[in-house]
Write an enzyme that holds these catalytic residues in place. Structure first.
Site, PDB file in Angstrom:
ATOM      1  N   ASP A 390       0.851  -1.193   0.000  1.00 40.34           N
ATOM      2  CA  ASP A 390       0.000   0.000   0.000  1.00 40.34           C
ATOM      3  C   ASP A 390       0.885   1.242   0.000  1.00 40.34           C
ATOM      4  O   ASP A 390       2.103   1.163   0.181  1.00 40.34           O
ATOM      5  CB  ASP A 390      -0.892  -0.045   1.245  1.00 40.34           C
ATOM      6  N   GLU A 393       2.401   5.020  -4.200  1.00 43.02           N
ATOM      7  CA  GLU A 393       2.258   5.919  -5.361  1.00 43.02           C
ATOM      8  C   GLU A 393       3.522   6.769  -5.651  1.00 43.02           C
ATOM      9  O   GLU A 393       3.642   7.180  -6.809  1.00 43.02           O
ATOM     10  CB  GLU A 393       1.074   6.861  -5.144  1.00 43.02           C
ATOM     11  N   ASP A 508      -9.111   3.233  -1.643  1.00 36.45           N
ATOM     12  CA  ASP A 508      -9.901   3.648  -0.480  1.00 36.45           C
ATOM     13  C   ASP A 508     -11.221   4.267  -0.914  1.00 36.45           C
ATOM     14  O   ASP A 508     -11.396   5.495  -0.914  1.00 36.45           O
ATOM     15  CB  ASP A 508      -9.105   4.626   0.372  1.00 36.45           C
TER      16      ASP A 508
END
Length: 827
Positions: A390, A393, A508
């Site tokens: 997670d 990015e 999310d």
């Protein structure tokens, strides 16, 4: 332009350089390669100086000679330069960079250091899909929308660049003589806007090169196959990954997690995998267990119990490594020199959950060693089964560098020391501002600065969108090297080729009805991107769900390729046993999913070998039906199973569209319609409408509460006749976990064929030894003309029943080993 053995090469020179966002580069080199019959490659770059190009994503090599036949025609004009790609069979123009003489006009090719622009003409009302990742209906808006690709952590707002950069689009042309699809892939990892306006599509890219691939299809499924041939076929998941997954951010102790597993068992709900979010970590440090809330010994004991019950465990691993000199993962990384550097050559320091952190530089030659050993050390404490990565990015709680943790400010710089020969080059503030985060926010917003550097002097400016892809690959290698089995890695950030090495969830999302709807488009888009193992957080992540919403989401989510319930720590519980109605709906839908596991697994095998999709929009199977090109409220699993969910609050009916085919009700086996047309269906809260398409034979298995138990149960076949009285289907069997199953031939592959009054099983490959211990014990033939009077299996009469009201034949009380050919007839 000069002909070559496999295409053309040429030189482009500036005539009237606009110098829009800097000096125009000249001369340029253009290389045109006829790579296969269906694939054309066009690349434009600086002829004199090397520029940043994406490494390692493309899995093909240019052929020495062009193919004997091409399904495309490449043409060009010399002045002003432009090129076009046409479909050879119809001479329809699919891509044309020359501005039309009238109507909507656009610039020609622009090639500057920090700005590249290229446009193509489009039909007046185009059917364009892709260009992700974002929350949007499946069919893209062509009225004047910007589709920005720059990975960022921003939740799931509408029409804003999100976690992935996927610069691929598919276009459907509804034209004569037949409808056809084509695809276009821009291999470029720099930030970009793609403007989709009236009759045009324009790339506006802030670096790199123009490296374009064109795929001729002509079917949507063929386009995806041709695309994944370039970026890599999808990874074959372990069988257990197809089961049901449960997670939550906010399970604060191992006892809470154990209780969830116990509640699943007490309520007779399927559960294959339990997940934990960052709650398990000690101070949110990767590769650690909280000593009081998740003691290693207790977690290891818990995981051993899961494994004994045929269940699995997946923890989250974030990518930020705390810069703590008493933390082994940090000091080991410093020793190997594997962290991204700031412009002064020091480890770049940002901030995420554990506080101040650095990030692994995946371009470092030591990075894989660092990650493999760190994961192995972690696995030696607790043998978990997969990894969820997670925040990759890269997500940063600071806008760029964090100074000291007291003030989250970016340190100022007098110069750009890594690029002294070109002081005008500014990676942090490029002259063209892409529409980052919906309002042209600086590129450093909630991530690293673009002047941070990777091994070899590579800039974050160029490599930013690759971080999640490269972390996925390293994580896959870590799991494969430890277990010598298939890995299961789920990543939030992706790039073209991510499906070749891992899987994805849609991030999310929010517990609301719009996100229930948008999840379908997200899942279907990632099928086009070559990432078939994808799903959304079922019942929603952010915000409190409701009983009705969760029931509806559990119903449709049970059929996502990747199926997981997950929510945030500040929300109400939403495990499916919380509400009686959700429990009832979940039991029904999950039992059907587990019944269909052989069908799903066979589809994943086809994706892995051939590059096909698992879930697909209706227009993939019905490209000539213009009603399907915009349809994203229903979806297909493979060719033969359609899901029509309720997506509206308070609804007790749902209207589905049924293209021209025989469609059978899943529950009753009655033929509903031969289409095409809309039908309003009854949809009480605890029911999801499911239909079987005539012509696709679907293998099934008696469901259990885990995939491990289901794999041992008897098989069945659903055999729905199409309007010609035919059907075909396939079944793939292996051990569900070995890495080299296909290369060693340790699998069994069966073709089932129905024609006339005969169904036969043809063993194509018979290498899975355990197949002889599995048996086919039921067979249902749907849509017969009349009920038969006799049914025979290999010439011997067998028991059957037939309901004349639905004309479905149920054959039972027989047993045939799965590795054995057979023939069933009726009269």
């Amino acid at each position: 332009m000069n002909p070559t053995a496999n295409g053309f090469e040429g030189t482009l020179g500036i005539v009237n350089g606009p110098n829009v966002f800097g000096a125009d580069i000249s001369p340029l080199k253009i290389t045109v390669t006829f790579e296969t019959q269906q694939r054309l490659h066009v690349k434009i770059t600086d002829q004199n100086k090397p520029r940043w190009e994406v490494p390692n994503v493309v899995k093909t090599t240019p052929p020495p000679n062009k193919p004997a036949k091409q399904d495309y025609v490449f043409s060009y004009t010399s002045y002003p330069f432009g090129f076009a790609v046409q479909r050879a069979s119809t001479m329809e123009t699919l891509f044309n960079t020359t501005s039309p003489a009238s109507g909507v006009q656009f610039n020609g090719l622009i090639f500057e250091d920090q700005y590249l622009e290229l446009s193509t003409q489009l039909p007046r009302v185009p059917n364009v899909y892709g260009l992700g990742e974002r929350i949007h209906p499946l069919r893209l808006d062509s009225s004047g929308a910007y589709y920005t690709m720059f990975t960022t952590d921003i939740g799931t707002p509408l029409d804003i660049n999100l976690y992935a950069s996927q610069p691929f689009y598919m276009e459907m042309r509804n034209s004569t003589p037949s409808d056809a699809a084509h695809g276009v892939f821009l291999l470029n990892s720099n930030g970009m806007d793609v403007y989709l306006g009236p009759q045009q599509l324009t790339y506006r890219v802030i670096g790199g090169v123009l490296d374009l691939y064109f795929f001729m299809g002509p079917t949507p499924e063929k386009v995806v196959q041709q695309y994944t041939e370039v970026i890599g076929r999808p990874y074959m998941p372990p069988y257990w990954a197809l089961g049901w997954h449960q997670c939550r951010y906010g399970w604060k102790t191992i006892e809470v997690v154990e209780n969830v597993v116990q509640q699943y068992a007490a309520n007779n709900l399927p559960l294959d995998t339990i997940w934990t979010d960052i709650d398990y970590m000690d101070k949110y440090y990767d590769f650690t267990w909280d000593p009081s809330r998740f003691p290693v010994s207790e977690v290891a004991s818990f995981v051993a119990k899961l494994h004994n019950n045929g269940q699995h465990y997946v923890p989250i691993v974030d990518c930020g490594i705390p810069n703590d000199t008493n933390y082994d993962a940090w000091t080991y990384g410093l020793q190997l020199d594997v962290f991204i550097k700031d412009a002064q050559g020091q480890p770049f320091i940002g901030k995420v959950w554990p506080g101040l952190t650095g990030w692994v530089d995946w371009f470092s030659p030591n990075a894989t060693q660092y990650w493999v050993k760190s994961v192995a050390k972690f696995l030696q404490q607790v043998p978990y089964d997969g990894i969820w990565i997670d925040m990759n990015e890269i997500s940063n709680f600071c806008d760029g560098l964090c100074e000291d943790g007291a003030q989250l400010v970016e340190r100022s710089k007098e110069s750009i020391p890594f690029h002294p020969q070109n002081l005008e080059f500014d990676p942090n503030n490029p002259p063209y501002a892409i529409n980052n985060r919906g309002n042209k926010q600086p590129l450093k917003t909630k991530t690293t600065t673009m002047d941070s550097t990777h091994y070899g002097g590579l800039l974050e400016y160029n490599t930013h969108n690759l971080f999640g892809y490269m972390e996925t690959n390293a994580t896959r290698l870590a799991l494969e090297s430890f277990y010598d089995k298939r890995a299961f890695v789920v990543s939030r950030s992706t790039f073209p080729g991510s499906g070749h090495i891992g899987n994805h969830w849609l991030g999310d999302n929010t517990s609301d009805w719009p996100d229930l709807y948008y999840a379908i488009a997200g899942i279907l888009n990632f099928q086009m991107y070559g990432v078939p193992m994808v799903g959304a957080d079922i019942c929603g992540f952010n915000g409190d769900t409701t009983e009705e919403l969760c029931a509806r989401w559990m119903e449709v989510g049970s059929f996502y390729p990747f199926s997981r319930n997950h929510n945030a720590d500040n929300t109400i519980p939403q495990e499916p046993y919380v509400w009686p109605s959700v429990l009832a709906a979940s039991k029904t839908s999950l039992a059907i999913r587990y019944t269909l596991l052989p069908y799903y697994y066979t589809l994943f095998y086809s994706a892995h070998i051939n590059g096909t999709t698992v879930a697909r929009p209706l227009f993939f199977e019905f490209p000539d039906d213009t009603n399907c090109v915009w349809l994203d409220t229903q979806f297909l699993i493979g060719t033969g199973f359609m899901v029509t969910p309720v997506l509206t609050q308070g609804a007790t009916t749902v209207t589905g569209y049924f293209p021209e085919a025989r469609w059978y009700d899943w529950y009753t086996h009655a033929m509903l319609t031969s289409g095409p047309g809309h039908i309003t269906l009854s949809a009480p809260l605890e029911k999801i409408n499911l239909h079987i398409r005539g012509g696709t034979i679907i293998p099934t298995q008696t469901p259990a509460l885990t995939t491990a138990a289901s794999r041992l149960n008897p098989f069945g076949l659903l055999v729905p006749l199409d309007k010609t009285g035919r059907a075909v289907g396939y079944l793939y069997l292996d051990d569900g976990e070995s890495l080299d199953t296909q290369s060693t031939g340790a699998y069994t592959y069966i073709q089932y064929v129905l024609q006339g009054n005969r169904v036969s099983a043809n063993i194509i490959t018979n290498g899975y030894a355990a197949a002889k211990q599995l048996s086919l014990k039921t067979l249902d033939i749907l849509g017969v003309n009349v009920c038969p009077t006799t049914v025979s299996l290999n010439g011997q009469s067998v028991n059957f029943s037939c309901d004349p009201s639905v004309l479905a034949v149920h054959v039972f009380n027989f047993s045939v080993p799965m590795n054995t050919a057979w023939t069933l007839t009726w009269a």
